[in-house]
Enzyme design. Structure first.
Site, mmCIF file in Angstrom:
data_model
loop_
_atom_site.group_PDB
_atom_site.id
_atom_site.type_symbol
_atom_site.label_atom_id
_atom_site.label_comp_id
_atom_site.label_asym_id
_atom_site.label_seq_id
_atom_site.Cartn_x
_atom_site.Cartn_y
_atom_site.Cartn_z
ATOM 1 C CG HIS A 1 69.932 -83.469 82.602
ATOM 2 N ND1 HIS A 1 71.233 -83.132 82.926
ATOM 3 C CD2 HIS A 1 69.221 -82.323 82.713
ATOM 4 C CE1 HIS A 1 71.288 -81.856 83.227
ATOM 5 N NE2 HIS A 1 70.086 -81.337 83.111
ATOM 6 C CG HIS B 1 78.368 -91.488 75.851
ATOM 7 N ND1 HIS B 1 78.746 -92.522 76.673
ATOM 8 C CD2 HIS B 1 79.018 -90.401 76.336
ATOM 9 C CE1 HIS B 1 79.561 -92.079 77.605
ATOM 10 N NE2 HIS B 1 79.764 -90.798 77.426
ATOM 11 C CG ASN C 1 81.613 -92.632 81.690
ATOM 12 O OD1 ASN C 1 80.607 -92.751 80.999
ATOM 13 N ND2 ASN C 1 82.458 -91.641 81.558
ATOM 14 N NE ARG D 1 78.078 -85.741 83.321
ATOM 15 C CZ ARG D 1 77.870 -86.960 83.830
ATOM 16 N NH1 ARG D 1 78.304 -87.262 85.048
ATOM 17 N NH2 ARG D 1 77.215 -87.874 83.144
HETATM 18 FE FE1 HDD Z 1 78.443 -86.918 79.396
HETATM 19 C C1 HDD Z 1 76.251 -88.194 77.163
HETATM 20 C C2 HDD Z 1 78.583 -89.942 81.027
HETATM 21 C C3 HDD Z 1 80.914 -85.702 81.447
HETATM 22 C C4 HDD Z 1 78.065 -83.843 78.038
HETATM 23 N N1 HDD Z 1 77.584 -88.716 79.129
HETATM 24 C C5 HDD Z 1 76.712 -89.053 78.152
HETATM 25 C C6 HDD Z 1 76.325 -90.424 78.293
HETATM 26 C C7 HDD Z 1 76.991 -90.921 79.383
HETATM 27 C C8 HDD Z 1 77.782 -89.838 79.914
HETATM 28 C C9 HDD Z 1 76.917 -92.329 79.921
HETATM 29 C C10 HDD Z 1 75.377 -91.175 77.375
HETATM 30 C C11 HDD Z 1 73.982 -91.146 77.891
HETATM 31 C C12 HDD Z 1 73.093 -91.961 76.995
HETATM 32 O O1 HDD Z 1 73.275 -93.184 76.953
HETATM 33 O O2 HDD Z 1 72.233 -91.367 76.340
HETATM 34 N N2 HDD Z 1 79.576 -87.688 80.879
HETATM 35 C C13 HDD Z 1 79.405 -88.913 81.471
HETATM 36 C C14 HDD Z 1 80.216 -88.996 82.645
HETATM 37 C C15 HDD Z 1 80.896 -87.809 82.763
HETATM 38 C C16 HDD Z 1 80.468 -86.980 81.647
HETATM 39 C C17 HDD Z 1 80.279 -90.198 83.583
HETATM 40 C C18 HDD Z 1 81.852 -87.349 83.813
HETATM 41 C C19 HDD Z 1 81.820 -87.710 85.040
HETATM 42 N N3 HDD Z 1 79.349 -85.110 79.657
HETATM 43 C C20 HDD Z 1 80.326 -84.812 80.578
HETATM 44 C C21 HDD Z 1 80.622 -83.402 80.532
HETATM 45 C C22 HDD Z 1 79.800 -82.852 79.580
HETATM 46 C C23 HDD Z 1 79.014 -83.950 79.043
HETATM 47 C C24 HDD Z 1 81.633 -82.696 81.404
HETATM 48 C C25 HDD Z 1 79.661 -81.430 79.125
HETATM 49 C C26 HDD Z 1 79.961 -80.376 79.817
HETATM 50 N N4 HDD Z 1 77.392 -86.167 77.819
HETATM 51 C C27 HDD Z 1 77.347 -84.863 77.477
HETATM 52 C C28 HDD Z 1 76.354 -84.574 76.384
HETATM 53 C C29 HDD Z 1 75.774 -85.996 76.104
HETATM 54 C C30 HDD Z 1 76.526 -86.870 77.067
HETATM 55 C C31 HDD Z 1 76.871 -83.802 75.224
HETATM 56 C C32 HDD Z 1 75.779 -86.483 74.657
HETATM 57 C C33 HDD Z 1 74.441 -87.114 74.424
HETATM 58 C C34 HDD Z 1 73.662 -86.767 75.582
HETATM 59 O O3 HDD Z 1 74.409 -86.035 76.461
HETATM 60 O O4 HDD Z 1 72.503 -87.054 75.771
HETATM 61 O O5 HDD Z 1 75.387 -83.703 76.833
#
Ligand code: HDD
Length: 683
Positions: A341, A77, A150, A360
């Site tokens: 978060h 993202h 999402n 998450r």
């Molecule tokens: Fe995630 C970012 C949505 C599963 C780990 N995620 C991130 C963002 C969105 C989502 C919209 C961007 C937020 C922003 O604009 O700053 N993610 C989802 C959805 C998931 C999902 C809807 C499943 C239902 N994500 C998911 C899993 C993991 C992560 C299973 C890890 C175990 N996601 C992350 C992250 C991010 C992230 C690495 C990258 C940047 C951030 O968090 O701030 O932690």
């Protein structure tokens, strides 16, 4: 009134941010230490042609700061766009949740939303085929609540431990860092074929949902089952939906690819412009609620994030509306530094044992620590709650709060054991006391193992044009896979969903069509089809091709009528400046054929004029052909009608050609509201 009793309203976040907003214009230039500088153009040198001196603190400070301007982009993202807004409750949710921001009709809460693509780097294009992020931070009186959603209601994997695997597979391949922002390559499809839990999400990814026309025209889904908990401690399972008031609409694939070159900022520009014009995007918040006693009464596991709760079985109840009404002042300070978060909850909203959600809950804080450089990212203005926050956490990089006093521990007597915990009756968070029993195992529940039924439900729910787009998407994406064995594996996997689908793209990619297969599911869910979405012409963008000598009286009236309906018109001509009508009326040109392109408009209106030359004729023909191929509404009056005749388009679907100006406006607006005309014969 005590500070923590201060009423939160839709302006609370802006009032807080105002303390940090700075307008530098008209001010003196100083160093970061406040020293006014007499010179900012030249470094300090030993002689005009001599070396720069070490003592030049101004040079060092300026360059050092510049050298450190970048922070790591988000691991996923990375490319996103943020805006401010407010959320208003329609109906009290007290029956289900004690969350105060949902407690009374009319209650307003400030929000910040960041939309994003998932795979591409921060500088990639907006219109790639990808899932879109839709993350909302509610600044409530009980702390920040983040709905990190999402635009598709399911996910690729069922357990958080597999997140690095899917992300490594879909990101550009590590040996050559290609392709950018796309799943059309070997490692992604190798992952898909060998991790069949991804089937349902991949169907969505191959569908039109992956190329939204606008962030204003896409849904948001919290995906997981969360919990609502009310004052009496009673819990319900809940899924969250954002539903755009403008309906859910998409681009066509050829168009999306061309926009990626013509205007890589297409979706963010659309959002920014809409807010600047006062076309505030609105989304209703819907909830699906399941009673705890019904947890096991479905033919899928309600905790499985690769499953939807079909709306025919669990209706969506609309509970409020979000309006996005202000662009950020500074993209880095706000959009880049905002930290979401799913674990940021308030009393009344709690987690379930969905293993994806559980994963998450660890990842998001962890990633902010590296991305935002330490544990104090909650103090960054965009992340600060609007209610007071106090505890015994101290120090760390970039700490801003100056905690007075010497006590920073529990239990203490020196500060009467404050900051004090708050009993749940008075608003303190208490985790839902779900009873859990089991052996420690690394395993997946049997109830998570059907990967194809809902993928087939999705396929069954698509209209014919949508099915065609899905077949074409598979043919494109899997067709880009170099390894023949993987291509075959994908065909064989999707034969488990639908034989016609797998056979169709197998033929296109040189794989052997499957001999048997297909899921036996016959059920469909009509709401999943974008054909059944809200249709409106409001806020759509029309490119008007105009030349000197146009019929100014009629055209002016048509312009006024179209604008009244809420359409936005951009005049395109050969040269910038003004075009002059036959009665001397002048209209400003917004774009030349060089500075814009048919792909960035929802519709074309061709007027022409009598001052035409060969180049104008050819450029207009090019615009027309492209708009036609992309199934867009096309209108023509006066001289403009000749292009339709020349190109045998005058009687095609979604093409409106008449000089009756009232009839024209009515029919053209109707054609625009329909979004695209899929039943058009492409010649
Ligand atoms: Fe995630 C970012 C949505 C599963 C780990 N995620 C991130 C963002 C969105 C989502 C919209 C961007 C937020 C922003 O604009 O700053 N993610 C989802 C959805 C998931 C999902 C809807 C499943 C239902 N994500 C998911 C899993 C993991 C992560 C299973 C890890 C175990 N996601 C992350 C992250 C991010 C992230 C690495 C990258 C940047 C951030 O968090 O701030 O932690």
């Amino acid at each position: 009134m005590k500070e923590n009793e201060k009423r939160i309203n839709e302006s609370s976040k802006h009032e807080q941010l105002d303390h940090y907003r700075v307008d530098d214009s008209g001010k003196d230039l100083t160093t970061n230490q406040g020293l006014k500088m007499s010179e900012d153009e030249f470094s300090l040198k030993a002689g005009e042609r001599g070396p720069t001196l070490m003592e030049d603190f101004h040079f060092r400070e300026k360059i050092t700061h510049f050298d450190h301007e970048r922070i790591p982009e988000r691991v996923v993202h990375a490319r996103g766009y943020g805006v401010h807004g407010e959320f208003e409750v329609y109906e009290s949710m007290k029956k289900y949740t004690k969350a105060k921001f949902l407690s009374e009709a009319g209650k307003k809460t400030p929000v910040f939303v960041r939309f994003s693509t998932v795979v591409g780097f921060r500088g990639s294009a907006d219109t790639v085929r990808d899932v879109r992020g839709f993350a909302t931070k509610f600044y409530t009186e009980e702390g920040n609540y983040d709905l990190v959603a999402n635009n598709m209601p399911v996910f690729f994997i069922q357990d958080g431990i597999k997140f690095p695997d899917i992300v490594h597979a879909i990101k550009p391949e590590p040996h050559n860092e290609m392709p950018q922002a796309s799943g059309a390559h070997d490692t992604f499809w190798d992952f898909v074929a060998n991790n069949q839990e991804s089937a349902h999400q991949v169907m969505w990814l191959m569908s039109d949902r992956a190329i939204p026309r606008s962030y204003r025209m896409m849904q948001g889904f919290g995906i997981h089952a969360f919990r609502f908990v009310n004052e009496d401690g009673k819990a319900h399972f809940v899924k969250f939906h954002w539903i755009p008031k403008l309906g859910v609409h998409s681009l066509v694939w050829d168009e999306a690819q061309k926009i990626a070159g013509k205007d890589p900022d297409y979706n963010r520009r659309d959002l920014y412009d809409a807010i600047e014009k006062g076309d505030y995007p609105e989304y209703e918040l819907g909830v699906q609620i399941i009673e705890e006693k019904d947890e096991h009464n479905f033919d899928f596991d309600i905790l499985d994030s690769t499953k939807i709760w079909p709306e025919e079985d669990v209706p969506v109840q609309i509970i409020g509306k979000m309006t996005l009404n202000r662009n950020v002042d500074n993209v880095f300070a706000e959009t880049e530094q905002v930290a979401f978060h799913p674990g940021h909850v308030v009393p009344g909203i709690d987690f379930t044992n969905d293993p994806l959600l559980q994963g998450r809950l660890f990842s998001y804080t962890d990633t902010q620590l590296i991305r935002l450089g330490g544990p104090n990212f909650h103090e960054i203005p965009i992340n600060r709650p609007v209610c007071p926050f106090t505890n015994n956490q101290r120090d760390g990089y970039h700490r801003q709060t100056i905690n007075q006093g010497k006590v920073a521990y529990h239990n203490n007597s020196l500060a009467a054991n404050t900051p004090a915990t708050v009993p749940k009756e008075q608003g303190g968070f208490e985790h839902y006391q779900e009873k859990v029993e089991g052996r420690k195992v690394r395993a997946r529940s049997e109830s998570f193992k059907d990967h194809f039924s809902q993928a087939k439900l999705f396929w069954n729910s698509m209209s014919e044009p949508e099915k065609m787009h899905i077949k074409q998407a598979f043919a494109f994406e899997v067709g880009k896979v170099k390894n023949k064995a993987i291509r075959q594996q994908v065909v064989d996997m999707f034969a488990n969903v639908d034989l016609e689908l797998a056979t169709a793209f197998a033929k296109d990619i040189g794989a052997t069509p499957p001999a048997k297969g297909g899921s036996s599911v016959t059920k469909s869910s009509p709401v999943l089809s974008q054909e059944n979405t809200m249709k409106t012409a409001v806020t759509r963008k029309v490119g008007v091709i105009l030349n000197n000598g146009f019929n100014d009286m009629d055209v002016k009236t048509i312009f006024d009528t179209l604008k009244e309906v809420g359409l936005h018109l951009e005049v395109i001509s050969e040269k910038q400046g003004e075009v002059t009508g036959e009665n001397g009326v002048q209209i400003m040109v917004d774009h030349t054929f060089t500075t814009t392109d048919s792909v960035v408009y929802d519709a074309l209106y061709i007027v022409g004029g009598n001052g035409e030359n060969k180049k104008f004729h050819m450029e207009t023909t090019k615009f027309l052909h492209e708009a036609f191929m992309h199934y867009k509404p096309i209108g023509a009056t006066h001289d403009g009608k000749k292009w339709l005749v020349e190109n045998e388009m005058a009687t095609s679907k979604g093409v409106v050609a008449t000089d009756d100006i009232n009839k024209f406006a009515t029919l053209f607006v109707e054609a625009i509201a329909a979004h695209r005309h899929w039943d058009r014969e492409i010649i």
